[in-house]
Structure formats: C-alpha cells, structure tokens
Design an enzyme around this catalytic site. Structure first.
Site, PDB file in Angstrom:
ATOM      1  N   ASP A  74     -11.912 -12.253  23.655  1.00  0.00           N
ATOM      2  CA  ASP A  74     -13.287 -12.573  24.015  1.00  0.00           C
ATOM      3  C   ASP A  74     -13.628 -13.948  23.456  1.00  0.00           C
ATOM      4  O   ASP A  74     -12.841 -14.555  22.727  1.00  0.00           O
ATOM      5  CB  ASP A  74     -14.269 -11.505  23.500  1.00  0.00           C
ATOM      6  CG  ASP A  74     -13.976 -11.116  22.052  1.00  0.00           C
ATOM      7  OD1 ASP A  74     -13.635 -12.019  21.252  1.00  0.00           O
ATOM      8  OD2 ASP A  74     -14.068  -9.924  21.723  1.00  0.00           O
ATOM      9  N   ASP A  76     -16.616 -16.127  21.407  1.00  0.00           N
ATOM     10  CA  ASP A  76     -17.819 -16.077  20.585  1.00  0.00           C
ATOM     11  C   ASP A  76     -18.394 -17.477  20.425  1.00  0.00           C
ATOM     12  O   ASP A  76     -17.654 -18.474  20.375  1.00  0.00           O
ATOM     13  CB  ASP A  76     -17.515 -15.496  19.205  1.00  0.00           C
ATOM     14  CG  ASP A  76     -17.066 -14.041  19.266  1.00  0.00           C
ATOM     15  OD1 ASP A  76     -17.415 -13.361  20.254  1.00  0.00           O
ATOM     16  OD2 ASP A  76     -16.370 -13.589  18.347  1.00  0.00           O
ATOM     17  N   ASP A 156     -14.477 -15.593   6.732  1.00  0.00           N
ATOM     18  CA  ASP A 156     -13.488 -14.984   5.842  1.00  0.00           C
ATOM     19  C   ASP A 156     -12.206 -15.794   5.699  1.00  0.00           C
ATOM     20  O   ASP A 156     -11.791 -16.141   4.590  1.00  0.00           O
ATOM     21  CB  ASP A 156     -13.190 -13.546   6.285  1.00  0.00           C
ATOM     22  CG  ASP A 156     -12.908 -13.428   7.777  1.00  0.00           C
ATOM     23  OD1 ASP A 156     -12.759 -14.465   8.456  1.00  0.00           O
ATOM     24  OD2 ASP A 156     -12.833 -12.279   8.268  1.00  0.00           O
TER      25      ASP A 156
END
EC number: 2.7.7.19
Length: 465
Positions: A74, A76, A156
């Site tokens: 996907d 983002d 992260d």
C-alpha cells in the site's frame, strides 16, 4: 542488484547521529524509483495537498519497497495538514483512529492512508510524563503533532524514515535508511532499549522486517530484545493477535518463527507451545516448521490460508500431555480432548485474543484427531461428511510428517476417500472390528538429531483449508 542501483549516488552516505535534522537528499538520478511505479491515487493525494499549501510526501514502507524493487502493499502519505484539513480537501476521506487520528482517502478498493506529522511526546519539566507513558517507558498516548523532522525521528526504523516527493522525484533520508537498505540492516532510530520500552511491539516488527526483507537486525538493535521480550506481556491481547497474523501470514513464516525462538519472543506469544518445545524439541519444532512451511507455500501459490489451522498447529504440541493427564483421572478420550482443548485455548487467549470464529474450528480440528481412528460401522462415512473432515485429515498428515506413529491411519484415510463403495466396505471389514484408541497421546518416533528445517522438513504437505 542493490549495489548497482545505488552506484549512482553522487556523494557517499555518511553515518551520523540520528538526532541530526538535515536530511540526505537524493535526486531522481540517485535512486531507482519512477513515478510510473507508484499508485496514481497516491500521487494525486500528495499533489493535491501540496497544491493546497501543505507539505506532503509518500513515506515509509512503500518508499523502502520501491528502493528494493518490491511491489508495495500500500501507499502511505505523511503531511503537515491536520486530519480535519485533509478531510476538507477530499470528499472521499474518512477520519479514523482514537490513539492517533488518521485519514483514509478511498478510491474504490484502494485506500491511501494519510497521517499528520507526529513528534515524540514532550517530557520536560512543564509536562507530567506519566500522562503519556507507563512507568516501564511504554507510550500510552502518541498524539502530538510535529514537523517533518520530528516525524522522521519518531519513526521506528531507519529504513522506514524515507520520504519521497513525486513532484520533484526526490527522496529525503533523515536517518540514513538508504545506507541500511544497501547493507541489509534493520536498525532502530535512537536508543534501542528506550524505543522498545516505548512500544514493545517494535521487537516483533524488527523480526517481521528482518524475515520479510531477508535483512539482519543490526547488533545494537538486536542486543536488548531477549532481555526486554517479557514486556510483550503488557501489550493488549487483541493487538498481539493482529501482529501474529502479520508475522505468520505474509509468506515467510518459517524464518519468522526461527527468529522469534532465537530472540526469546516465541515464548511470550505462545507460552504453552514454548514449554512443549523445551520438553520435546524435535517433535514440536518439526511439526511447527512443517505447518509454517506449508503455509508459506500456499501463500506463494495464491491459495487461501486460515488462521484456525495455523493456531491449531502452533498450539497442538502442548495438548497431548494435558489430554493424558485427564485420561489418567478417568475421563474418557473424547471428553478429555475437549476439556484439554478448552483449557489450552482459554489460556492462550489471555496472551493473544484469538476470535471465536477461529477458536471453534481449532477445537473441531483437534476433536477430529480423536475421531479419525474410530472407523468401524458407519463411522467412517459419517466422518467423511463432516465439514471439518478435510482440515482434520490434513492435520493428521501434519502430525505424521512430524514423526507421530498412527499405524498408517493417514494412508488409510487417503485410500478410503477415493475408494468405491465396495472397496470401502472391504476396508472396514479388514479392520476386523478393531476400533483404534485415542489419537492424541500416541507414541512418537524420535529422531537422533534435529530435522531439516523449512519446506523440506517432511515429504507430506498438509493443507490448511
């Protein structure tokens, strides 16, 4: 291939402190990403936000995967616009989320997720850190908006802190993620211990990315995992269920399992199974490997996979000893199986919230293991008509592939399914009225050494329909 792709970088990438806010900027001649590789809807969302005066970029996994010549799952978008401002720009947008609001912009079946730039929660003297963090360091609220630089630093892993602008086709690299992609490394941004304490699920994410990309976890990022693994006990069971599906249903479950065991994470997710792995390592390890290898194969072939079969296999090694204990107390085999299954699943759901739509089939698959040996009279035909027969039969083959002795039960059922009516009657007569005993506690073959891992672990390839 990566060496060739990144040979065109004009200036060498330097290691720097991750707190540095000046990004490495890669022009379109310094990376292999082309607009044609990107969803036109994602490009449209970015350009519309930019034309409205906001900063907007494609971010994270899609940029990483495009650099690795992989197809992104996907796309983002990260932006300076607030969720309300994003929604005002798109009639087909919906604000979601409670912990942190996101916007989903719908284009038929495709959804472009848009997130506002975030910052780490402030912890200066004017703020009460307890309002945002648990005493262990785990973040409880993460709803502070920030700048592009803030957003990059709170991500992260370095390989996920990459921002792509489709307008000028440049990549902004705030944490030297391109360097780590080139060197096949999973590296946390910031102090690894602190970042894991903020969100222990990052330990699972590190394993998942390492398995998916066939990267190594950088040594400083790997070092605290074993010690901090028990912190997963603080994570809501429902969230862990979602994470486990991501770990095991993405096509690289075998390697994921090996990493989870190596880092002491498997026992935090499946405590009873980890105990069985310690008590009976050869059988438990082989059965789980065979089940996961078959799951990976089915995913590669585009076949359906059900979490029920997967969880049934992951938990099964812990079940037979419980069944035997109940039988030793005088409980009949089938009720003993049912009671032991109920106890084991209830315990597991305290750690991972497996929904009822999966726990019921798990119990039915296990229950079938107790019924399959009972074939006399009309029982065999009745079992064939049972909607769980196929899953139960496949599970029987899985058990046999791990070394369980079933007196040829799997072969018998394989032949019986394709036999004519007269052949079936003959097969039933050949049983000589013998009604096999309980299946779960049967003796198992023990091999002298550890079985070969992965898809070659057994010749039988049980399905998980």
């Amino acid at each position: 291939m990566l060496k060739k792709l990144f040979k065109s970088l004009r200036s060498p990438l330097r290691r720097a402190k991750h707190s540095h806010s000046t990004p490495e900027v890669l022009s379109n001649r310094q990376h292999p990403i082309h607009r044609g590789d990107i969803s036109r809807h994602a490009i449209g969302v970015v350009e519309r936000l930019q034309s409205a005066g906001y900063q907007a970029y494609l971010v994270g996994g899609c940029v990483r995967d495009l650099l690795l010549d992989l197809d992104p799952k996907d796309f983002d978008v990260a932006t300076s616009a607030t969720p309300e401002q994003v929604r005002a720009e798109f009639r087909n947008a919906r604000v979601i989320g409670r912990r942190f609001k996101l916007v989903h912009v719908h284009f038929g079946r495709e959804i472009i997720e848009v997130a506002t730039f975030r910052a780490n929660h402030p912890q200066d003297e004017d703020d009460d850190p307890r309002a945002a963090r648990h005493e262990s360091g785990r973040i409880l609220r993460d709803n502070v908006y920030g700048s592009l630089e803030d957003d990059a630093q709170r991500r992260d892993f370095t390989i996920n802190a990459l921002y792509y602008d489709p307008g000028n086709e440049r990549i902004l690299d705030y944490a030297h993620g391109v360097h780590d992609i080139r060197n096949h490394l999973i590296r946390l941004i910031g102090d690894p211990t602190q970042r894991y304490q903020e969100d222990p699920v990052r330990m699972l994410r590190a394993v998942r990315f390492a398995a998916k990309l066939d990267f190594d976890i950088e040594k400083h990022s790997a070092a605290p995992i074993y010690k901090l693994a028990p912190m997963l006990g603080e994570i809501p069971a429902a969230r862990l269920f979602d994470e486990v599906l991501k770990l095991f249903l993405a096509g690289y479950a075998v390697y994921t399992y090996e990493l989870l065991v190596d880092y002491g994470l498997f026992g935090q997710l499946f405590p009873a199974s980890a105990a069985a792995l310690k008590h009976n390592p050869d059988y438990t390890d082989t059965l789980i490997h065979n089940a996961l290898a078959n799951t990976d194969l089915r995913i590669q072939q585009g076949k359906p996979v059900t979490p029920a079969f997967l969880f049934a296999a992951l938990l099964w090694p812990a079940l037979p000893a419980r069944v035997l204990k109940l039988q030793e107390r005088g409980m009949p085999p089938i009720p003993a199986m049912q009671e032991a299954a109920h106890e084991l699943i209830s315990e597991q759901c305290q750690r991972i919230a497996v929904p009822k739509r999966f726990t019921l089939p798990i119990r039915e698959i296990w229950d079938m293991q107790e019924r399959l040996p009972r074939r006399s009279g009309k029982r065999a035909d009745l079992l064939l008509e049972n909607p769980r027969f196929r899953a139960g039969y496949d599970f029987l083959l899985l058990r046999e592939s791990a070394g369980e002795q079933t007196d040829g039960l799997g072969d018998w059922w394989t032949v019986y399914q394709d036999a004519s009516d007269s052949e079936r009657r003959s097969m039933i007569r050949d049983l000589s009225g013998k009604d096999d005993g309980p299946a779960a506690p049967r003796k198992r073959k023990r091999s002298g050494g550890r079985r070969k891992r992965g898809a070659d672990a057994g010749t039988t390839k049980p399905g998980n329909d």
